[in-house]
Scaffold this active site. Structure first.
Site, PDB file in Angstrom:
ATOM      1  CB  CYS A 117      -0.890  -0.019   1.244  1.00  0.00           C
ATOM      2  SG  CYS A 117      -2.028   1.369   1.383  1.00  0.00           S
ATOM      3  CG  HIS A 161      -5.774  -2.481  -1.184  1.00  0.00           C
ATOM      4  ND1 HIS A 161      -4.750  -3.136  -0.540  1.00  0.00           N
ATOM      5  CD2 HIS A 161      -5.473  -1.154  -1.100  1.00  0.00           C
ATOM      6  CE1 HIS A 161      -3.875  -2.240  -0.091  1.00  0.00           C
ATOM      7  NE2 HIS A 161      -4.300  -1.036  -0.422  1.00  0.00           N
ATOM      8  CD  GLU A 162      -6.680   1.509  -3.603  1.00  0.00           C
ATOM      9  OE1 GLU A 162      -6.817   2.463  -2.800  1.00  0.00           O
ATOM     10  OE2 GLU A 162      -5.580   0.966  -3.792  1.00  0.00           O
ATOM     11  CG  HIS A 165      -7.437   2.745   1.570  1.00  0.00           C
ATOM     12  ND1 HIS A 165      -6.575   2.884   2.638  1.00  0.00           N
ATOM     13  CD2 HIS A 165      -6.709   2.184   0.575  1.00  0.00           C
ATOM     14  CE1 HIS A 165      -5.382   2.431   2.307  1.00  0.00           C
ATOM     15  NE2 HIS A 165      -5.434   1.985   1.056  1.00  0.00           N
TER      16      HIS A 165
END
Length: 190
Positions: A117, A161-162, A165
């Site tokens: 990341c 993954h994004e 966030h």
């Protein structure tokens, strides 16, 4: 009426790290239609990811290699992400506002070497299990419309993954502390 020049540029210096408390905060939904400010930020995020994959541009503009970025990573708590996955025969590329996973496979997938990341400098080795296939709904800046995206494999992992966030979750939160490299015979290994 003259088109407004987009001048916003993101560099590695703009990326906040996991030591910054904002990275753990909840991102807010974005009002549509996009304001000029939000459109400019999302375009700059997309440009960062695209340009970071070109060695010459990345070096000249101080960009760390990336396949995705979320607005929170530049300190903006808004639900916006950009993902660019190049392949030999094309690209999966989105710049999404208010992305929401609307369906997911039972089967898992994980990257054999673990995830990384832009906001994480420390080592966090281990497998991050995610859904092998997902459907995501949101507004895509590139297509300039609401879309539903079916993604699998690496693209699905990057989207998850994004999107993580946006709720303040980092990849290493998913790693089993007692058995970081555990495997799953049913999972797709990428």
């Amino acid at each position: 009426m003259f088109a407004r020049m987009i001048t916003m540029k993101i560099t590695s210096k703009d990326i906040i790290l996991d030591t910054d408390e904002r990275i753990r905060m909840q991102s807010e939904p974005v009002q549509l239609p996009l304001s000029n400010e939000d459109r400019e930020l999302l375009q700059a995020m997309l440009d960062y990811v695209r340009n970071s994959q070109n060695d010459e541009i990345a070096k000249a503009e101080d960009l760390q290699p990336a396949v995705g970025i979320a607005a929170v990573q530049v300190g903006v708590l808004k639900q916006m992400i950009a993902v660019v996955i190049p392949y030999e025969d094309g690209v999966d590329e989105v710049a999404l506002v208010n992305p929401k996973i609307i369906s997911e496979s039972v089967q898992n997938a994980y990257l054999d070497n673990g995830e990384g990341c832009l906001s994480v400098k420390g080592e966090h080795p281990g497998h991050v299990f995610r859904h092998a296939r997902i459907k995501v709904r949101g507004y895509d800046l590139i297509q300039d419309k609401n879309v539903t995206i079916s993604a699998e494999g690496y693209f699905a992992i990057c989207l998850q993954h994004e999107i993580d966030h946006l709720s303040g979750t980092l990849f290493y939160d998913h790693i089993d502390a007692n058995n970081p490299w555990k495997s799953d015979d049913e999972a797709e290994v990428i």
